[in-house]
Write a protein that holds these residues in place. Structure first.
Motif, PDB file in Angstrom:
ATOM      1  N   GLU A   1     -27.324  63.632 -18.939  1.00 35.41           N
ATOM      2  CA  GLU A   1     -28.271  63.475 -17.855  1.00 35.41           C
ATOM      3  C   GLU A   1     -28.368  64.775 -17.057  1.00 35.41           C
ATOM      4  O   GLU A   1     -27.536  65.068 -16.219  1.00 35.41           O
TER       5      GLU A   1
ATOM      6  N   SER B   1     -28.915  55.079 -16.585  1.00 33.74           N
ATOM      7  CA  SER B   1     -27.752  55.812 -17.096  1.00 33.74           C
ATOM      8  C   SER B   1     -27.750  55.876 -18.621  1.00 33.74           C
ATOM      9  O   SER B   1     -26.737  56.200 -19.228  1.00 33.74           O
TER      10      SER B   1
ATOM     11  N   HIS C   1     -21.502  52.992 -20.374  1.00 35.44           N
ATOM     12  CA  HIS C   1     -21.566  54.424 -20.113  1.00 35.44           C
ATOM     13  C   HIS C   1     -20.375  55.102 -20.793  1.00 35.44           C
ATOM     14  O   HIS C   1     -20.278  56.322 -20.829  1.00 35.44           O
TER      15      HIS C   1
ATOM     16  N   ASP D   1     -21.489  53.906 -11.061  1.00 37.87           N
ATOM     17  CA  ASP D   1     -20.735  54.002 -12.309  1.00 37.87           C
ATOM     18  C   ASP D   1     -19.453  53.180 -12.305  1.00 37.87           C
ATOM     19  O   ASP D   1     -18.825  52.999 -13.355  1.00 37.87           O
TER      20      ASP D   1
ATOM     21  N   ARG E   1     -31.784  58.508 -13.483  1.00 35.13           N
ATOM     22  CA  ARG E   1     -31.056  57.799 -12.427  1.00 35.13           C
ATOM     23  C   ARG E   1     -31.899  57.684 -11.154  1.00 35.13           C
ATOM     24  O   ARG E   1     -31.812  56.691 -10.427  1.00 35.13           O
TER      25      ARG E   1
END
Length: 597
Positions: free
Chosen positions: A26, A448, A482, A276, A49
């Motif tokens: 990202e 994400s 993730h 996260d 995001r």
């Protein structure tokens, strides 16, 4: 090119430009989306995001077929009447009040936001404050997790919104930083996306003014933003990782925790932001508590049979930072001999000769060649890759995925067969659109998972390798991954030859790609992971058994794979999640659509 699914057609025009090498992770962006300022993250992050955050604050509700209606943000409140949810970003009362040491600066109140509850979930399945996600009397005590309860020291992060039993043995960042794990003297946090205020609040109050080094890869405006975040905290220092090759990122996620009692190393997959550690599946390797060596002991002492100490020092030295040299000296003073995992890292650069084997996928190849055990009929043992983002693989599978990358991952021992490239199956686990739509977070979970249409349309061949995300046995099918993992598994999915948890997504930027007919390796990004090999855990069979029930205690050396096996291939109607196209034909678990811009 276009693809059709029940969620609509996705396509890209010929005028669209692709930044292929950015797609592997990202990429931070400082451009601002037009939105209410309360929805703007206070830290640099990717466009994906930002789009997810926008849709959390300004959701588009599904109404009357395909019509969309923007829903105003819900009023903020501390408690949902009758349910006792604490909707603060923190799980402690002092954090709900926003108390935090910030030098001489006044402490701002911590952001509070509504907890989104998937409409289709039963109330008894919800665990909506941190305390309910923490161990109860029936859940393994946090300290027991470190005291022999987990021989691999591999953990998942706690997830809000699942049954509490599925958080047994899981950790939150506050657990990792808890005084139970040691009396903190100083710490270093290596990461990609960092919310400094949130991070400070994860430390116990008594540790919040201890020296903290933050290692990052931000440049220009993003770097200035990060410095502004850190400015009020007198104990925080910043260290910028050099990224001299275009489209590289500092993607490593590691903590160095120096205690009065010793040193601990934590290698994990979570950004240092609230999202996260909330409703995502993340991985953590937590080292033993490394004791201090006696005064006068040589720095080379305290090495493990996996050479973890020297490899960690080599990795830190690759930054060429005087600040990190201070941490090198700290590591030299400690005994890391109890480490059972191998370090697999990437650092930006171009490498030749023996230097090629120090980083990226050639590093993994070298370790598997030297230390892995051959298995019978190994050509039938698939390689499984599981990740949260995808870079450009090239025009077909021969360009990288099924050539140099697969050759590294199929290596088992020092045989001529292991050194040749073979037609070993590759199963790639990446969430489908329906995986994201039906997740705890709904469509915003896709923020994400930044696989872009510009990259996807150039490699439709890749999608034939895709398998769905499924984690029913761990209760995490609705907590989007993730985490990034790679392994070699038997054809019946009962045995594992090796397992790797890492920050590295499926991209050449992360793993490296050969240049000059294989004479040179080029890597763009910093990455870090740990490799588990059965031989280091006393298993003469050369394989881990797959732990079929993650909640069971036996057998102790069965490996807790964080997703379901066997893997399930995409069906004809399935499409990989692509973040920058709309999905308007079916609502998510919150009754909303996805229109990223």
């Amino acid at each position: 090119m276009s693809q059709e699914s029940e969620h609509g057609k996705w396509t890209v025009s010929s005028s669209d430009e692709s930044e292929d090498e950015r797609a592997g992770c990202e990429k931070p962006s400082t451009s601002l989306l037009q939105r209410d300022t309360s929805s703007e993250p206070r830290y640099p992050c990717s466009e994906a995001r930002k789009a997810a955050r926008k849709r959390k604050f300004s959701p588009l509700e599904f109404r009357d077929g395909n019509s969309l209606s923007e829903v105003p943000p819900a009023p903020k409140r501390l408690y949902q009447e009758g349910l006792g949810w604490c909707l603060s970003s923190s799980d402690e009362e002092d954090d709900c009040k926003g108390e935090v040491k910030r030098g001489d600066a006044a402490a701002p109140s911590v952001r509070q936001e509504e907890v989104c509850v998937p409409k289709e979930m039963a109330a008894d399945e919800l665990s909506l404050n941190h305390k309910s996600a923490e161990p109860s009397g029936k859940v393994q005590d946090t300290w027991d997790l470190l005291d022999g309860g987990n021989p691999f020291r591999f953990f998942l992060t706690k997830v809000k919104g699942i049954k509490s039993k599925y958080n047994s043995g899981a950790l939150h960042i506050k657990d990792i930083l808890s005084p139970l794990f040691g009396t903190l003297v100083s710490s270093a946090q290596f990461n990609y996306c960092i919310d400094v205020e949130w991070l400070i609040n994860q430390y116990p109050k008594e540790f919040r003014d201890k020296p903290l080094l933050i290692v990052h890869g931000e440049k220009r405006e993003s770097k200035a933003d990060l410095h502004n975040q850190a400015k009020p905290y007198q104990n925080v220092r910043l260290c910028q990782a050099k990224l001299d090759i275009a489209f590289g990122t500092h993607h490593t996620k590691m903590m160095l925790l120096c205690y009065e009692e010793g040193l601990r190393v934590v290698i994990h997959t979570s950004n240092l932001i609230e999202d996260d550690w909330y409703q995502k599946t993340q991985g953590i390797w937590l080292s033993p508590l490394y004791p201090k060596l006696p005064p006068g002991t040589l720095g080379s002492a305290g090495e493990s049979c996996t050479n973890f100490k020297s490899d960690l020092i080599t990795y830190l030295m690759s930054y060429k930072s005087p600040t990190l040299n201070e941490w090198v000296e700290v590591i030299k003073q400690h005994d890391l001999s109890e480490t059972r995992v191998y370090l697999v890292g990437s650092t930006p650069g171009r490498y030749q000769n023996n230097e090629k084997e120090k980083w990226g996928h050639p590093r993994l190849r070298k370790l598997l060649k030297d230390h892995a055990t051959q298995v019978p009929d190994e050509d039938s043992w698939p390689v499984i890759g599981q990740f949260s983002s995808i870079g450009s693989m090239g025009a077909d599978q021969s360009k990288w995925l099924c050539s140099e990358f697969r050759q590294s991952l199929v290596t088992l021992g020092n045989s001529a067969k292991s050194l040749t490239n073979r037609e070993v199956p590759i199963n790639l686990i990446y969430p489908t659109v329906d995986n994201v739509r039906q997740s705890l977070e709904g469509y915003p979970a896709g923020g994400s998972l930044p696989y872009s249409i510009q990259t996807a349309q150039k490699q439709l061949w890749l999608h034939s390798y895709f398998h769905k995300w499924s984690a029913e046995t761990s209760g995490r099918s609705h907590a989007m991954p993730h985490i990034k993992t790679y392994m070699r598994v038997s054809p019946d999915f009962q045995e594992i030859a090796w397992f790797l948890v890492t920050s590295a997504n499926l991209s050449k930027a992360a793993w490296g790609a050969f240049e000059k007919n294989g004479a040179q390796l080029m890597i763009r990004s910093y990455e870090l992971g740990v490799l588990f090999l059965p031989s280091e855990f006393g298993l003469d069979t050369g394989c881990f058994q797959v732990k079929e029930n993650l909640l069971s205690d036996e057998p102790a050396l069965s490996f807790p794979v964080p997703y379901d096996l066997p893997t399930e291939k995409y069906e004809s109607k399935d499409r990989p999640w692509i973040w920058n196209i709309p999905y308007t034909r079916a609502p998510d678990t919150h009754g909303n659509m996805w229109v990223p811009k």
